[in-house]
Design an enzyme around this catalytic site. Structure first.
Site, PDB file in Angstrom:
ATOM      1  N   CYS A 134       0.646  -1.181   0.216  1.00  0.00           N
ATOM      2  CA  CYS A 134       0.107   0.069  -0.100  1.00  0.00           C
ATOM      3  C   CYS A 134       1.057   1.413   0.006  1.00  0.00           C
ATOM      4  O   CYS A 134       0.512   2.365  -0.754  1.00  0.00           O
ATOM      5  CB  CYS A 134      -0.992   0.018   1.337  1.00  0.00           C
ATOM      6  SG  CYS A 134      -1.826  -1.626   1.435  1.00  0.00           S
TER       7      CYS A 134
ATOM      8  N   ASP B 286      -2.972  -3.052   7.778  1.00  0.00           N
ATOM      9  CA  ASP B 286      -4.026  -3.701   8.202  1.00  0.00           C
ATOM     10  C   ASP B 286      -3.972  -5.356   8.015  1.00  0.00           C
ATOM     11  O   ASP B 286      -3.922  -6.225   8.653  1.00  0.00           O
ATOM     12  CB  ASP B 286      -5.376  -3.280   7.996  1.00  0.00           C
ATOM     13  CG  ASP B 286      -5.619  -1.978   8.573  1.00  0.00           C
ATOM     14  OD1 ASP B 286      -4.648  -1.165   8.688  1.00  0.00           O
ATOM     15  OD2 ASP B 286      -6.586  -1.783   9.275  1.00  0.00           O
TER      16      ASP B 286
ATOM     17  N   CYS C 264      -2.499   3.186   3.026  1.00  0.00           N
ATOM     18  CA  CYS C 264      -3.277   1.945   3.517  1.00  0.00           C
ATOM     19  C   CYS C 264      -4.444   2.993   4.385  1.00  0.00           C
ATOM     20  O   CYS C 264      -4.387   4.114   4.588  1.00  0.00           O
ATOM     21  CB  CYS C 264      -2.333   1.554   4.620  1.00  0.00           C
ATOM     22  SG  CYS C 264      -3.056  -0.099   5.128  1.00  0.00           S
ATOM     23  N   ASP C 265      -5.089   1.709   5.165  1.00  0.00           N
ATOM     24  CA  ASP C 265      -6.402   2.296   5.595  1.00  0.00           C
ATOM     25  C   ASP C 265      -6.407   3.703   6.568  1.00  0.00           C
ATOM     26  O   ASP C 265      -7.466   4.453   6.384  1.00  0.00           O
ATOM     27  CB  ASP C 265      -7.213   1.122   6.208  1.00  0.00           C
ATOM     28  CG  ASP C 265      -7.285   0.004   5.363  1.00  0.00           C
ATOM     29  OD1 ASP C 265      -7.170   0.076   4.431  1.00  0.00           O
ATOM     30  OD2 ASP C 265      -7.787  -0.853   6.000  1.00  0.00           O
ATOM     31  N   LYS C 266      -5.621   3.591   7.428  1.00  0.00           N
ATOM     32  CA  LYS C 266      -5.538   4.646   8.281  1.00  0.00           C
ATOM     33  C   LYS C 266      -4.668   5.962   7.965  1.00  0.00           C
ATOM     34  O   LYS C 266      -5.049   6.873   8.717  1.00  0.00           O
ATOM     35  CB  LYS C 266      -5.159   4.019   9.892  1.00  0.00           C
ATOM     36  CG  LYS C 266      -5.662   2.789  10.361  1.00  0.00           C
ATOM     37  CD  LYS C 266      -7.008   2.959  10.269  1.00  0.00           C
ATOM     38  CE  LYS C 266      -7.910   1.491  10.673  1.00  0.00           C
ATOM     39  NZ  LYS C 266      -7.883   0.398   9.571  1.00  0.00           N
TER      40      LYS C 266
ATOM     41  N   CYS D 164      -5.307  -2.117  -1.002  1.00  0.00           N
ATOM     42  CA  CYS D 164      -6.118  -3.393  -1.395  1.00  0.00           C
ATOM     43  C   CYS D 164      -7.263  -3.054  -2.215  1.00  0.00           C
ATOM     44  O   CYS D 164      -7.886  -1.962  -2.345  1.00  0.00           O
ATOM     45  CB  CYS D 164      -6.546  -3.862   0.144  1.00  0.00           C
ATOM     46  SG  CYS D 164      -5.286  -4.513   0.986  1.00  0.00           S
TER      47      CYS D 164
ATOM     48  N   GLU E  67      -9.437  -5.361  13.985  1.00  0.00           N
ATOM     49  CA  GLU E  67     -10.442  -5.802  12.834  1.00  0.00           C
ATOM     50  C   GLU E  67     -10.469  -7.490  12.969  1.00  0.00           C
ATOM     51  O   GLU E  67      -9.471  -8.191  13.358  1.00  0.00           O
ATOM     52  CB  GLU E  67      -9.916  -5.264  11.455  1.00  0.00           C
ATOM     53  CG  GLU E  67     -10.275  -3.886  11.260  1.00  0.00           C
ATOM     54  CD  GLU E  67      -9.701  -3.339   9.699  1.00  0.00           C
ATOM     55  OE1 GLU E  67      -9.946  -2.499   9.488  1.00  0.00           O
ATOM     56  OE2 GLU E  67      -9.202  -4.140   8.952  1.00  0.00           O
TER      57      GLU E  67
ATOM     58  N   SER F 175     -12.765  -5.495   8.812  1.00  0.00           N
ATOM     59  CA  SER F 175     -12.065  -4.924   7.555  1.00  0.00           C
ATOM     60  C   SER F 175     -13.008  -4.767   6.516  1.00  0.00           C
ATOM     61  O   SER F 175     -14.194  -5.231   6.406  1.00  0.00           O
ATOM     62  CB  SER F 175     -11.124  -6.027   7.111  1.00  0.00           C
ATOM     63  OG  SER F 175     -10.617  -5.621   5.842  1.00  0.00           O
TER      64      SER F 175
END
Length: 571
Positions: A56, A88, A129-131, A201, A452, A478
């Site tokens: 990511c 994650d 990435c996610d955060k 992702c 998660e 997730s």
């Protein structure tokens, strides 16, 4: 290019270095390459969450250099910084997952500290990435100086035997293997082909959900969230972000001008239409809190009831985010929703133009495409993210029901105090159809860090029980999760919420239509359990200990700067 006099006028913060007494400060800055003429330019931070340990983010250092080119071309002085990331996908199912949500606020705080400590006039934040995404935008809202977020882009799908696969294919492959439907060699083939290069992702998981939401909010350049990580368009919009943030300085345009109530309504609308991640509720609440915009968990139900789910995207659909890019991307979806009265077209964005003005430059959805279904024949007539209430979640819980046909599930609870215990039960075939698997003491305070449960949920789906077994938690799921899942239960167990007193065998009801989350218990029995069951102490060491002691409920976005009125003197 703006002339030097105007550039000097844009130094709203870095002008503190101008006086004679700041000669020592300038001496340090000269060592970084600044010359006399550079002290007349605004300082623009370029922050990336670059790291070598995750696809990511592995390309983001180079993207930071591209953004610097744009800043320089616009006449400002770029300064590149770094901040952290937690993957994650790599942390999933391990103790490392406790640091994932925690990292959102570390990212926000570190950006604010670096930009504030160095008196930057503006900044570009680059995340993958996610955060990374909400962390960056929380910092933008808190600082309220010109800023733009640039997404590192989505990963290309992997390919195996002529079929597109992604990371979630591997998670579910483990469940298929445990069920006897796949060999170890077949799972290994998935593992070796799922992630072909850099990028977030690939489905409508949390990274792509939040990148989309930030573009809709107006803090990313139009069209940028859809551009794949390895595309020429992505490199171009990273560089353009550097130029655009200097234009924001020229216009005096700040995040507070952009992050309005209407902007959040539009972000929720597009998230519902695309079938985004449950994490969007948590992050949009946190961003709204930082922006001083009134937004509650129940606001999501307002839009859930009127916005249909249109996107046939993974995890519940067939396509990946790159497929959406091929048929017009997020702008084409926004144009479609705007034409049909779902969006506010007159609000301002980081370009200085309105949403409607930005969208004029983009094509409609490609005729005949299959990724976005028409409003007349949606994937689901209402949104897939539902806020539930009941005696098990007095302050709310979040369910994602995309692709789930079951409207109501009633079954006995099987209660676990960790994901590891629940996974062991699944692997040992102790979970049977009709069960309600409960994982508790994994909320923001209890985890700590609200981990998660993708490993657990994917195993259940992989074993063919995705619509036969419900999964409840005060933790998170997730964006890659689908099935009969309910998370973010509040109050969490660690705070003495009812989920702390749920016992194996209690009958639990989950109802999509009534938005109910309930367990059968008398008031007398609940009081007895509350009086006799002792809650564990809060975690007390290091960053997780700090986090556990200050983080708010998930129903408020799990923020770390929520103070009660009596603590601040404000109402």
């Amino acid at each position: 290019m703006t002339d030097k006099k105007t550039l000097k006028d844009l130094r709203n913060r870095s002008s503190v270095y101008d006086s004679m007494v700041k000669s020592p400060n300038r001496a340090m800055l000269r060592a970084t390459g600044m010359q006399d003429e550079d002290f007349e330019k605004p300082i623009v931070g370029v922050i990336s969450t670059w790291a070598e340990n995750t696809p990511c983010n592995i390309h983001l250092h180079d993207f930071g250099k591209l953004a610097k080119v744009g800043v320089k071309e616009a006449g400002a002085w770029p300064v590149q910084f770094g901040t952290i990331t937690v993957s994650d996908g790599i942390a999933m199912g391990t103790q490392g997952m406790r640091f994932s949500l925690t990292s959102r606020d570390i990212i926000a705080d570190s950006i604010e500290a670096a930009m504030g400590g160095h008196n930057a006039d503006a900044f570009v934040a680059i995340g993958g990435c996610d955060k990374n995404m909400p962390g960056s935008v929380i910092a933008m809202a808190n600082m309220d100086i010109p800023a733009i977020f640039a997404y590192g882009g989505t990963i290309a799908p992997g390919n195996l035997d002529g079929k597109d696969i992604d990371l979630v294919s591997v998670f579910e492959g483990v469940g298929h293997w445990n069920h006897g439907d796949m060999t170890k060699e077949e799972v290994k083939a998935l593992e070796c082909n799922a992630c072909p290069g850099p990028g977030g992702c690939g489905g409508m998981y949390t990274a792509n959900t939040m990148a989309t939401a930030i573009e809709v909010l107006g803090l990313s350049l139009p069209g940028s969230s859809s551009h794949p990580a390895e595309s020429a368009e992505k490199k171009a919009d990273i560089e353009e972000a550097g130029r655009a943030v200097v234009k924001m300085l020229e216009m005096g345009l700040k995040p507070s001008d952009i992050l309005t109530r209407e902007a959040f309504e539009d972000a929720i609308t597009v998230t519902m239409a695309l079938g985004g991640s449950t994490n969007s509720t948590l992050h949009l609440l946190a961003i709204a809190h930082a922006a001083n915009v009134e937004l509650t968990l129940d606001d999501f139900n307002t839009f859930q009831e009127k916005v249909p789910h249109l996107a046939d995207l993974k995890p519940s659909g067939q396509y990946v985010f790159q497929d959406l890019y091929k048929v017009g991307g997020v702008p084409a979806v926004m144009k479609y929703l705007l034409k049909n009265g779902f969006l506010h077209g007159d609000r301002i964005t980081c370009t200085g133009k309105t949403v409607a003005e930005n969208l004029k430059a983009f094509d409609d959805l490609t005729p005949g495409q299959k990724v976005i279904m028409p409003l007349e024949n949606p994937k689901r007539e209402d949104g897939p993210l539902i806020i539930l209430h009941g005696n098990l979640a007095p302050d709310g819980a979040v369910a994602k029901v995309s692709g789930v046909k079951v409207r109501r599930h009633v079954g006995p609870a099987k209660v676990f105090n960790s994901e590891e215990e629940a996974i062991e039960a699944v692997l040992n075939d102790d979970i049977v159809d009709g069960d309600v698997v409960v994982v508790r003491f994994v909320g923001p305070k209890g985890g700590p860090g609200m981990p998660e449960m993708l490993s657990l949920s994917s195993m259940i789906v992989g074993k063919g029980q995705g619509e036969k077994v419900a999964l409840l938690t005060d933790g998170r799921f997730s964006g890659g999760t689908y099935g009969l899942v309910v998370g973010h239960i509040a109050p969490e167990a660690q705070d003495g919420g009812p989920i702390a007193y749920l016992q194996t065998g209690d009958i639990v009801t989950i109802d999509q239509d009534t938005k109910e989350l309930h367990f059968d218990i008398s008031d007398e029995e609940l009081k007895h359990r509350q009086e006799t069951i002792e809650l564990p102490p809060l975690y007390s060491r290091g960053i997780l200990g700090k986090y556990a002691h200050i983080v708010s409920s998930a129903s408020r976005g799990a923020v770390t700067d929520f103070w009660k009125p009596e603590e601040t003197g404000k109402k």
